[in-house]
Design a protein around this motif. Structure first.
Motif, PDB file in Angstrom:
ATOM      1  N   ASN A 151       0.849  -1.168  -0.030  1.00 15.81           N
ATOM      2  CA  ASN A 151      -0.050  -0.102   0.126  1.00 15.81           C
ATOM      3  C   ASN A 151       0.920   0.996  -0.102  1.00 15.81           C
ATOM      4  O   ASN A 151       0.231   2.347   0.177  1.00 15.81           O
ATOM      5  CB  ASN A 151      -1.035  -0.145   1.245  1.00 15.81           C
ATOM      6  CG  ASN A 151      -0.196   0.518   2.490  1.00 15.81           C
ATOM      7  OD1 ASN A 151       1.056   0.161   2.574  1.00 15.81           O
ATOM      8  ND2 ASN A 151      -0.858   1.104   3.372  1.00 15.81           N
ATOM      9  N   MET A 152       2.324   1.317   0.096  1.00 20.33           N
ATOM     10  CA  MET A 152       3.180   2.313  -0.021  1.00 20.33           C
ATOM     11  C   MET A 152       3.572   2.541  -1.504  1.00 20.33           C
ATOM     12  O   MET A 152       4.185   1.797  -2.082  1.00 20.33           O
ATOM     13  CB  MET A 152       4.428   1.850   0.784  1.00 20.33           C
ATOM     14  CG  MET A 152       3.987   1.913   2.170  1.00 20.33           C
ATOM     15  SD  MET A 152       3.704   3.137   2.990  1.00 20.33           S
ATOM     16  CE  MET A 152       2.114   3.112   3.370  1.00 20.33           C
ATOM     17  N   PRO A 153       3.077   3.770  -2.020  1.00 22.64           N
ATOM     18  CA  PRO A 153       3.578   3.995  -3.393  1.00 22.64           C
ATOM     19  C   PRO A 153       5.087   4.357  -3.409  1.00 22.64           C
ATOM     20  O   PRO A 153       5.665   4.818  -2.586  1.00 22.64           O
ATOM     21  CB  PRO A 153       2.725   5.448  -3.711  1.00 22.64           C
ATOM     22  CG  PRO A 153       2.477   5.918  -2.441  1.00 22.64           C
ATOM     23  CD  PRO A 153       2.492   4.858  -1.231  1.00 22.64           C
ATOM     24  N   THR A 155       8.247   6.678  -5.440  1.00 20.20           N
ATOM     25  CA  THR A 155       8.406   8.012  -5.997  1.00 20.20           C
ATOM     26  C   THR A 155       9.509   7.936  -6.807  1.00 20.20           C
ATOM     27  O   THR A 155       9.893   9.012  -7.435  1.00 20.20           O
ATOM     28  CB  THR A 155       8.363   8.931  -5.104  1.00 20.20           C
ATOM     29  OG1 THR A 155       9.443   8.848  -4.204  1.00 20.20           O
ATOM     30  CG2 THR A 155       7.224   9.083  -4.230  1.00 20.20           C
ATOM     31  N   PHE A 188      -1.803   4.190   6.735  1.00 14.05           N
ATOM     32  CA  PHE A 188      -1.046   5.526   6.310  1.00 14.05           C
ATOM     33  C   PHE A 188       0.285   5.550   6.812  1.00 14.05           C
ATOM     34  O   PHE A 188       1.160   6.012   5.911  1.00 14.05           O
ATOM     35  CB  PHE A 188      -1.942   6.666   6.164  1.00 14.05           C
ATOM     36  CG  PHE A 188      -1.402   8.064   5.681  1.00 14.05           C
ATOM     37  CD1 PHE A 188      -0.928   7.942   4.329  1.00 14.05           C
ATOM     38  CD2 PHE A 188      -0.748   9.159   6.574  1.00 14.05           C
ATOM     39  CE1 PHE A 188      -0.365   9.390   3.995  1.00 14.05           C
ATOM     40  CE2 PHE A 188      -0.344   9.942   6.196  1.00 14.05           C
ATOM     41  CZ  PHE A 188      -0.078  10.336   4.904  1.00 14.05           C
ATOM     42  N   THR A 190       2.222   3.260   7.285  1.00 16.11           N
ATOM     43  CA  THR A 190       3.091   1.957   7.097  1.00 16.11           C
ATOM     44  C   THR A 190       2.717   1.072   8.074  1.00 16.11           C
ATOM     45  O   THR A 190       3.725   0.343   8.787  1.00 16.11           O
ATOM     46  CB  THR A 190       4.576   2.159   7.178  1.00 16.11           C
ATOM     47  OG1 THR A 190       4.813   3.493   6.555  1.00 16.11           O
ATOM     48  CG2 THR A 190       5.277   1.133   6.207  1.00 16.11           C
ATOM     49  N   MET A 196       4.090   9.062   8.790  1.00 15.58           N
ATOM     50  CA  MET A 196       3.366   9.827   7.646  1.00 15.58           C
ATOM     51  C   MET A 196       2.616  10.635   8.027  1.00 15.58           C
ATOM     52  O   MET A 196       2.221  11.815   7.525  1.00 15.58           O
ATOM     53  CB  MET A 196       2.863   8.805   6.570  1.00 15.58           C
ATOM     54  CG  MET A 196       3.669   7.619   6.381  1.00 15.58           C
ATOM     55  SD  MET A 196       5.229   8.232   5.156  1.00 15.58           S
ATOM     56  CE  MET A 196       5.853   6.610   4.700  1.00 15.58           C
ATOM     57  N   TRP A 215      -0.373  12.074  -2.525  1.00 13.29           N
ATOM     58  CA  TRP A 215      -0.327  10.864  -3.276  1.00 13.29           C
ATOM     59  C   TRP A 215      -0.762   9.728  -2.636  1.00 13.29           C
ATOM     60  O   TRP A 215      -1.325   8.940  -2.821  1.00 13.29           O
ATOM     61  CB  TRP A 215       0.616  10.945  -4.347  1.00 13.29           C
ATOM     62  CG  TRP A 215       0.478   9.865  -5.255  1.00 13.29           C
ATOM     63  CD1 TRP A 215       1.505   8.651  -5.639  1.00 13.29           C
ATOM     64  CD2 TRP A 215      -0.575   9.303  -6.353  1.00 13.29           C
ATOM     65  NE1 TRP A 215       1.082   7.822  -6.500  1.00 13.29           N
ATOM     66  CE2 TRP A 215      -0.401   8.186  -6.959  1.00 13.29           C
ATOM     67  CE3 TRP A 215      -1.841   9.983  -6.618  1.00 13.29           C
ATOM     68  CZ2 TRP A 215      -0.986   7.724  -7.936  1.00 13.29           C
ATOM     69  CZ3 TRP A 215      -2.755   9.406  -7.396  1.00 13.29           C
ATOM     70  CH2 TRP A 215      -2.368   8.170  -8.328  1.00 13.29           C
ATOM     71  N   GLN A 216       0.191   9.731  -1.497  1.00 12.90           N
ATOM     72  CA  GLN A 216       0.238   8.322  -0.697  1.00 12.90           C
ATOM     73  C   GLN A 216      -1.159   8.399   0.037  1.00 12.90           C
ATOM     74  O   GLN A 216      -1.934   7.255   0.059  1.00 12.90           O
ATOM     75  CB  GLN A 216       1.449   8.276   0.445  1.00 12.90           C
ATOM     76  CG  GLN A 216       1.426   7.329   1.326  1.00 12.90           C
ATOM     77  CD  GLN A 216       2.675   6.975   2.150  1.00 12.90           C
ATOM     78  OE1 GLN A 216       3.604   7.267   1.540  1.00 12.90           O
ATOM     79  NE2 GLN A 216       2.511   6.699   3.115  1.00 12.90           N
ATOM     80  N   CYS A 226       0.149  -0.987  -4.996  1.00 15.38           N
ATOM     81  CA  CYS A 226       1.269  -0.414  -5.747  1.00 15.38           C
ATOM     82  C   CYS A 226       2.101  -1.660  -6.167  1.00 15.38           C
ATOM     83  O   CYS A 226       2.633  -2.343  -5.300  1.00 15.38           O
ATOM     84  CB  CYS A 226       2.246   0.646  -5.167  1.00 15.38           C
ATOM     85  SG  CYS A 226       3.870   1.228  -6.101  1.00 15.38           S
TER      86      CYS A 226
END
Length: 325
Positions: A151-153, A155, A188, A190, A196, A215-216, A226
Motif C-alpha cells: 500500500n506504499m507508493p 516515487t 497510512f 506504514t 507519515m 499522493w500516498q 502499488c
C-alpha cells in the motif's frame, strides 16, 4: 504494445540529468518513446553557480535526440518540485491515458521501460492498482517474490493512469480528515512503522511542500496498491545535493532479461513486515535487520553493561527475586 510517454523533471544538476538520460536511452523502447522534459526555473536571488548549473541542464536537454520525440518545457520562474510534478502530470494527461514519471536523481535498469510499459498495460483494468513502482528498497532477494503489491507508493521511477491521477487531491487538510474518518491513519503510517501522519501535518502547516505525501494519502484512501519488482528497475543516485531525499537508497538493480506475469493483487505478510522494518529504520534491502541498526543496538547494550557492571547486576537480580518467607 503501446508505449507510455515519459516525464523527466530537472532543475540544476547537470551530471545527474545526463546520467538519467544516458541510462534511460539504453532501454530498447527509448527510440520509440516520447519524452517530456520539464526544467524548473531559477529561484529568486539564485547564486551564479546555480544559474550556471541550470543553464547547463538546459543545454543537455536541448541536445537530447535519442528518443522518438523530445518535448521540452523550461519554466521562467521556480515552481518547486511539488508544483512542477503536479502541473506536469496534469498537462501530459490532457493528451495521454498513462505515463511514466522520473526525477533527475535516478539510474535506470536497461529493462526499466519494458517493465513499466508491460505493467501499465497489464494492470490498467485492475482498478485496485493505483500505481506501478520500480524502486524496491526493502524487500529484495530470494525470500520475496519477483513481483508483489504493497500500500506504499513509489516515487523513484513510477507510472500511473489518467483515471487514477484524476483522484489526486492537493488539499492536505481534507486528506487528513478523510484518513481519520475512515480509520486509515494506521495503514497510512506504514502500519505504525513510520510517521507519515506527521509529514502530512507538516504539509498542512507549510513546513514541507510534498506532492508524494498527498499522493500516498490518496492511494490509502482509495484502497489502491502499488506493484513493485524484485529486484529494482531503478535506484537513486547518491547525492549530497539531493533536496528532498536524504537517505540515498541504492538497492540492487535488475540487469538480467526479465519475464513478466500477472499476479494476485493482495498484500503479502512477509513483504509488509519487510516494509515495516525498513520504514522504521531497522531494516536493509533484504527485509532483515540492518548492520547499522544492529551495530547501534549492540553499542547501546555494551554501554548499559559498562554503566551497570555484571556483579552489580547479579546482586540486583537476586535482591529483586529473593524468595518470600
Amino acid at each position: 504494445m503501446s508505449l507510455a510517454p515519459i516525464l523527466l523533471f530537472t532543475y540544476n544538476r547537470p551530471e545527474h540529468t545526463q546520467a538519467v538520460l544516458d541510462s534511460l536511452s539504453k532501454n530498447k523502447e527509448a527510440i520509440d518513446s516520447v519524452l517530456y522534459i520539464f526544467c524548473d526555473g531559477l529561484k529568486e536571488n539564485s547564486s551564479e553557480e546555480n544559474k550556471s548549473k541550470n543553464k547547463l541542464v538546459q543545454q543537455i536537454i536541448s541536445s537530447e535526440n535519442r528518443f522518438k520525440e523530445v518535448k521540452i518545457t523550461i519554466q521562467t520562474k521556480n515552481k518547486g518540485l511539488a508544483r512542477s510534478i503536479i502541473d506536469g502530470l496534469n498537462t501530459v494527461f490532457l493528451e495521454h491515458e498513462k505515463l511514466i514519471v522520473l526525477e533527475d536523481d535516478l539510474i535506470l535498469s536497461p529493462f526499466f521501460l519494458a517493465y513499466m510499459n508491460d505493467s501499465l498495460n497489464r494492470y490498467k483494468d485492475f482498478k485496485n492498482v493505483g500505481e506501478i513502482g520500480s524502486c524496491n528498497f526493502f524487500a529484495c532477494g530470494k525470500e520475496f517474490p519477483t513481483y508483489f503489491f504493497t500500500n506504499m507508493p513509489d516515487t523513484w521511477g513510477w507510472g500511473t493512469w489518467k483515471d487514477r491521477w484524476n483522484k489526486f487531491n492537493e488539499d492536505a487538510v481534507f486528506l487528513y480528515k478523510e484518513l481519520e474518518k475512515n480509520n486509515k491513519m494506521h495503514a497510512f503510517n506504514t502500519y505504525g512503522a513510520y510517521d507519515m501522519e506527521g509529514m502530512l501535518k507538516d504539509q498542512i502547516f507549510g513546513k514541507v511542500d510534498s506532492w508524494a505525501i498527498r499522493w500516498q494519502a490518496v492511494m490509502v484512501l482509495n484502497n489502491w496498491l502499488c506493484l513493485y519488482p524484485n529486484p529494482s528497475y531503478s535506484n537513486h543516485i547518491e547525492s549530497i545535493n539531493a533536496t528532498h531525499a536524504k537517505i540515498n537508497m541504492v538497492p540492487p538493480l535488475q540487469n538480467n532479461e526479465p519475464t513478466f506475469e500477472t499476479i494476485e493483487i493482495k498484500e503479502l505478510k512477509n513483504v509488509t513486515e519487510a516494509m515495516q522494518l525498513g520504514y522504521s529504520g531497522k531494516g536493509d534491502y533484504f527485509g532483515k535487520l540492518s548492520k547499522k541498526y544492529l551495530k547501534k543496538k549492540t553499542k547501546k547494550i555494551l554501554k548499559s553493561v559498562l554503566l551497570f557492571p555484571l556483579p552489580y547486576g547479579i546482586v540486583a537480580f537476586f535482591k529483586k527475586n529473593k524468595p518470600k518467607k
